[in-house]
Structures are given as C-alpha cells and as structure tokens.
Design an enzyme around this catalytic site. Sequence first.
Site, PDB file in Angstrom:
ATOM      1  N   HIS A 231       0.853  -1.335  -0.170  1.00  0.00           N
ATOM      2  CA  HIS A 231      -0.125   0.040  -0.137  1.00  0.00           C
ATOM      3  C   HIS A 231       0.837   1.359   0.207  1.00  0.00           C
ATOM      4  O   HIS A 231       2.193   1.246   0.358  1.00  0.00           O
ATOM      5  CB  HIS A 231      -0.926  -0.063   1.200  1.00  0.00           C
ATOM      6  CG  HIS A 231       0.079   0.053   2.680  1.00  0.00           C
ATOM      7  ND1 HIS A 231       0.667  -0.882   3.066  1.00  0.00           N
ATOM      8  CD2 HIS A 231       0.400   1.333   3.381  1.00  0.00           C
ATOM      9  CE1 HIS A 231       1.268  -0.535   4.443  1.00  0.00           C
ATOM     10  NE2 HIS A 231       0.961   0.882   4.366  1.00  0.00           N
ATOM     11  N   ASP A 233       0.753   5.359   1.613  1.00  0.00           N
ATOM     12  CA  ASP A 233       0.109   5.987   2.964  1.00  0.00           C
ATOM     13  C   ASP A 233      -0.609   7.094   2.237  1.00  0.00           C
ATOM     14  O   ASP A 233      -0.138   7.643   1.417  1.00  0.00           O
ATOM     15  CB  ASP A 233       1.128   6.217   4.102  1.00  0.00           C
ATOM     16  CG  ASP A 233       1.720   5.231   4.758  1.00  0.00           C
ATOM     17  OD1 ASP A 233       1.024   3.838   4.645  1.00  0.00           O
ATOM     18  OD2 ASP A 233       2.539   5.376   5.403  1.00  0.00           O
ATOM     19  N   HIS A 288       4.814   0.187   0.034  1.00  0.00           N
ATOM     20  CA  HIS A 288       5.537  -0.811   1.038  1.00  0.00           C
ATOM     21  C   HIS A 288       4.699  -1.805   1.515  1.00  0.00           C
ATOM     22  O   HIS A 288       3.420  -1.749   1.375  1.00  0.00           O
ATOM     23  CB  HIS A 288       6.208   0.244   2.116  1.00  0.00           C
ATOM     24  CG  HIS A 288       5.112   1.089   2.642  1.00  0.00           C
ATOM     25  ND1 HIS A 288       4.679   2.136   2.095  1.00  0.00           N
ATOM     26  CD2 HIS A 288       4.631   0.907   3.901  1.00  0.00           C
ATOM     27  CE1 HIS A 288       3.811   2.814   3.067  1.00  0.00           C
ATOM     28  NE2 HIS A 288       3.657   2.189   4.218  1.00  0.00           N
ATOM     29  N   ARG A 298       7.291  -8.989  15.912  1.00  0.00           N
ATOM     30  CA  ARG A 298       7.506  -7.581  15.582  1.00  0.00           C
ATOM     31  C   ARG A 298       6.527  -6.593  15.847  1.00  0.00           C
ATOM     32  O   ARG A 298       5.406  -6.729  15.589  1.00  0.00           O
ATOM     33  CB  ARG A 298       7.763  -7.680  13.895  1.00  0.00           C
ATOM     34  CG  ARG A 298       8.132  -6.400  13.152  1.00  0.00           C
ATOM     35  CD  ARG A 298       8.503  -6.691  11.923  1.00  0.00           C
ATOM     36  NE  ARG A 298       9.084  -5.287  11.427  1.00  0.00           N
ATOM     37  CZ  ARG A 298       8.310  -4.168  10.684  1.00  0.00           C
ATOM     38  NH1 ARG A 298       7.058  -4.459  10.917  1.00  0.00           N
ATOM     39  NH2 ARG A 298       8.949  -3.014  10.474  1.00  0.00           N
TER      40      ARG A 298
HETATM   41  C1  LIG Z   1      -4.631   8.543   9.060  1.00  0.00           C
HETATM   42  C2  LIG Z   1      -5.179   7.425   8.239  1.00  0.00           C
HETATM   43  C3  LIG Z   1      -4.181   6.730   7.403  1.00  0.00           C
HETATM   44  C4  LIG Z   1      -4.549   5.333   7.488  1.00  0.00           C
HETATM   45  C5  LIG Z   1      -5.925   5.446   7.683  1.00  0.00           C
HETATM   46  C6  LIG Z   1      -6.284   6.486   8.971  1.00  0.00           C
HETATM   47  O1  LIG Z   1      -7.172   7.044   8.961  1.00  0.00           O
HETATM   48  C7  LIG Z   1      -5.739   5.663   9.972  1.00  0.00           C
HETATM   49  C8  LIG Z   1      -4.877   4.373   9.745  1.00  0.00           C
HETATM   50  C9  LIG Z   1      -3.931   4.654   8.682  1.00  0.00           C
HETATM   51  C10 LIG Z   1      -3.540   3.138   8.049  1.00  0.00           C
HETATM   52  C11 LIG Z   1      -2.430   2.637   8.778  1.00  0.00           C
HETATM   53  C12 LIG Z   1      -1.714   1.277   8.085  1.00  0.00           C
HETATM   54  C13 LIG Z   1      -1.764   1.280   6.712  1.00  0.00           C
HETATM   55  C14 LIG Z   1      -2.951   2.075   6.256  1.00  0.00           C
HETATM   56  C15 LIG Z   1      -3.278   2.028   4.637  1.00  0.00           C
HETATM   57  C16 LIG Z   1      -4.398   1.473   6.796  1.00  0.00           C
HETATM   58  O2  LIG Z   1      -5.163   0.458   6.576  1.00  0.00           O
HETATM   59  O3  LIG Z   1      -4.452   2.182   8.030  1.00  0.00           O
HETATM   60  C17 LIG Z   1      -3.208   3.399   6.584  1.00  0.00           C
HETATM   61  C18 LIG Z   1      -4.147   4.318   6.155  1.00  0.00           C
HETATM   62  C19 LIG Z   1      -3.673   5.071   4.870  1.00  0.00           C
HETATM   63  O4  LIG Z   1      -2.696   5.713   4.858  1.00  0.00           O
HETATM   64  O5  LIG Z   1      -4.554   5.339   4.047  1.00  0.00           O
HETATM   65  O1  LIG Z   2       5.078  -2.168  10.217  1.00  0.00           O
HETATM   66  C1  LIG Z   2       5.634  -1.647   9.581  1.00  0.00           C
HETATM   67  O2  LIG Z   2       6.710  -1.649   9.378  1.00  0.00           O
HETATM   68  C2  LIG Z   2       5.059  -0.803   8.472  1.00  0.00           C
HETATM   69  C3  LIG Z   2       3.687  -0.212   9.073  1.00  0.00           C
HETATM   70  C4  LIG Z   2       2.784   0.641   7.858  1.00  0.00           C
HETATM   71  O3  LIG Z   2       3.179   0.662   6.663  1.00  0.00           O
HETATM   72  C5  LIG Z   2       1.880   1.568   8.285  1.00  0.00           C
HETATM   73  O4  LIG Z   2       1.244   1.536   9.582  1.00  0.00           O
HETATM   74  O5  LIG Z   2       1.190   2.169   7.263  1.00  0.00           O
HETATM   75 FE   LIG Z   3       2.304   2.207   5.697  1.00  0.00          FE
END
Ligand SMILES: C=C1C[C@]23C[C@@]1(O)CC[C@H]2[C@@]12CCC[C@@](C)(C(=O)O1)[C@H]2[C@@H]3C(=O)O
Ligand SMILES: O=C(O)CCC(=O)C(=O)O
Ligand SMILES: [Fe+2]
Length: 353
Positions: A231, A233, A288, A298
């Site tokens: 994905h 961010d 990533h 981890r």
């Molecule tokens: C601010 C945000 C980015 C995120 C969605 C969120 O509202 C809170 C969780 C974030 C996260 C963390 C893990 C990877 C990710 C793709 C997910 O599923 O939740 C990211 C979201 C994002 O960056 O789109």
């Molecule tokens: O666990 C990790 O190293 C990456 C986590 C991550 O990509 C995320 O929280 O958006």
């Molecule tokens: Fe991420």
Amino acid sequence: MPSRVSDSLALHPVFQHNHNQYLDLNSLEELPDSHAWSSELDKLSSSPDDHGESNLPVIDLSDSINGPKHLVHACKTWGAFQLINHGISNQLIDSMEAATRKLFSLPIEQKLKAERQEGGCGYGPFRISSFFPKRMWSEGFTIVGSPLQHARLLWPEDYSVFCDVTEEYQKEMKKLAGKIMWIMLEALGITKEDIIWAGPNGEFEASGAALQLNSYPVCPDPDRAMGLADHTDSTLLSILHQSNQSGLQVFQEEMGWVTVPPVEGALVVNIGDLLHILTNGSYPSVLHRVTVNRERHRYSMAYLYGPPHSAEISPLSKLVDHQHPPLYRPVTWSEYLGMKAILFYNALSSLRL
Ligand SMILES: C=C1C[C@]23C[C@@]1(O)CC[C@H]2[C@@]12CCC[C@@](C)(C(=O)O1)[C@H]2[C@@H]3C(=O)O
Ligand SMILES: O=C(O)CCC(=O)C(=O)O
Ligand SMILES: [Fe+2]
C-alpha cells in the site's frame, strides 16, 4: 516481474471478513486457510527480487551540510529513507514501544473492549483489509488525538501511563515531521508564504495525524502469510519506528521489493500520496508492505502525518508551468481518505488531470 498484490488485483472487490471471529494469532500452531495468501502471491520471503538487504539511504539529520541534499535525493529516488540523529530521545521511543508491547500482550477479549468502529480509533485489523480475500497476520491499534476513551476500557485502573506516553510521542513526532517537511519543500524553492495551511509561522500547527501501533506475531508459515499488504500511505509523510526485527519492505522500480532492516536509533520516513500531489509528483509516494517471520514477534509504530483535514491540497503553483502542468486536482485529506477506502490502489490516479 516482482510480486505486487496491486498487479494482481485488477478489480478491487471489498471482502467482508467476519471480524467477530477474531483469532488470537499468538496461540496458533498452523496457518489457518483464512490467512493463507499463497494463491494471491509469489513466495514472499524467497522472491528473487528481494535483495534481502536494504539500500535505503540512511540520512543524518545532524549533518547540516550533506543531510538535506541526501534527504532530498532519497525522496526523489526511493520515496523513503532511514533517519538518524533525528533528535527524538531513545527513552521516549523505548517507552512508546513498551506501551505498544503492553497493549498487544493483553488477552484478546480485553483488546476487543477497545475494538475500532468504522474508520475510527481503536483495536482491529488494518483499514485496507477489506480489499483482500485473505486476512493479514497482524493486529493494529489506531490513535487519533487522545487515546483516553479506549485506554480506559483497556486499563480501567491504569490508563494514564499509556495516554501520557502517546501524547508525548505524538507531540515530538509532529515537530519532527514539520522539520522534515521544510527540508523537502525548501529544496524545491517553496517558502512559508506558499503554503497558507502551514500557518503564520510555517509550523504546520493545525496539521492532522494518526498514530498506528502494529503487532506482527511470530507466524508458523511465514512464506504463505502477509503482515501488511502493499500500500501507499494516504499522508504527506509517515515516520515509522520498527522494533528490532525486519519485515518492512519498500518497492523500488529497478530492484523490486527491498527489505528495510532495523538500524539502531533510526526512524523510517516514507512519502505519502498527499505529498506526491502537493509536489506534483516530484516526491513520489512509495509502495511498501510487511512480511512476517517464525522467530520473533515484530512491533511497529507509524506516525501518519497529514495537512489540516479540510485544507485543499493541490500541486504547488511554484512547481507548475507550461512545461509542468498540474497533474492532480485539489483534494482535502478527509476527502482523500474516503476515496482510498473505496478505490484503494486507484485513489491517486483517480485525481489525475
Ligand atoms: C490517517 C490514516 C491513514 C490510514 C487510515 C487512517 O485514517 C488511520 C490508519 C492509517 C493506516 C495505517 C496502516 C496502513 C493503512 C493503509 C491502513 O489501512 O490504515 C493506513 C491508512 C492510509 O494511509 O490510507
Ligand atoms: O509495520 C511496518 O513496518 C509498516 C507499517 C505501515 O506501513 C503503516 O502502518 O502504514
Ligand atoms: Fe504504511
């Protein structure tokens, strides 16, 4: 070609996993079918594209001569880098990691008391899980602002330690994120006057953020499991601490998946989709993912940093001219998170002009 889930999912069906049936991953001796990704992926850990070691640049923030130019080069070529001498104390990072470990070591019934509701804060699978037919070998905890409400449910007698450390950690991360933003932006000729939403002093006071705590338990069959699927961010940038166990991989066009090993004291910084838009593609967001292993649990803590939720983000006018037309239409962070929840891999390209 490297194995990317994004390559194999032409359509993005939304899978309704039954999350009422939470499995305690820490207690499983075999990989259940619900978590077996082998049919969706090539082998994760022994892919010939995985170089097994990181070439991700390590940038020294205390090096005022070379640090900024190396940082900017890393942003343009990798969309990520490891940052050392960043000024965040080891003690604060250790305390935040200890709080993360303490949270995930609670019994599953206790963690579920703070279960995340639709798109909000709390305990649960990654928000992107519903785009995949299989479940990920991980658990997450999302914090936006104060975790007080959820911490009270987890530790009715003793929630303040968790709240205090997350508050301090977020405060420090916010300062660091602002600092990194200006190094990146100044290199492109951007000044404080060019970004209204950075506030009168350019300190990004009103910026938005989430703190995502992640846990990847040891896995009985890591080659067929996925910790966190590939994905980008939806942020301006993200700052990640990983515990002393590798698992994070970044995708690099020429090399495929490259492992980012933990470097003592380093934080991993990666570019998100909103900085990609803001810089008109000069700093591309980076794909990533996280693999799992059979030896060590981890943990990671990701600070997801964005603009004020209602600020309109579009390519900066200084970066746009006849030869470089704007590539994306304006979007707010709130709007973009909503788009990501529906379009996922196609969210960024759907904004292309
Ligand atoms: C601010 C945000 C980015 C995120 C969605 C969120 O509202 C809170 C969780 C974030 C996260 C963390 C893990 C990877 C990710 C793709 C997910 O599923 O939740 C990211 C979201 C994002 O960056 O789109
Ligand atoms: O666990 C990790 O190293 C990456 C986590 C991550 O990509 C995320 O929280 O958006
Ligand atoms: Fe991420």
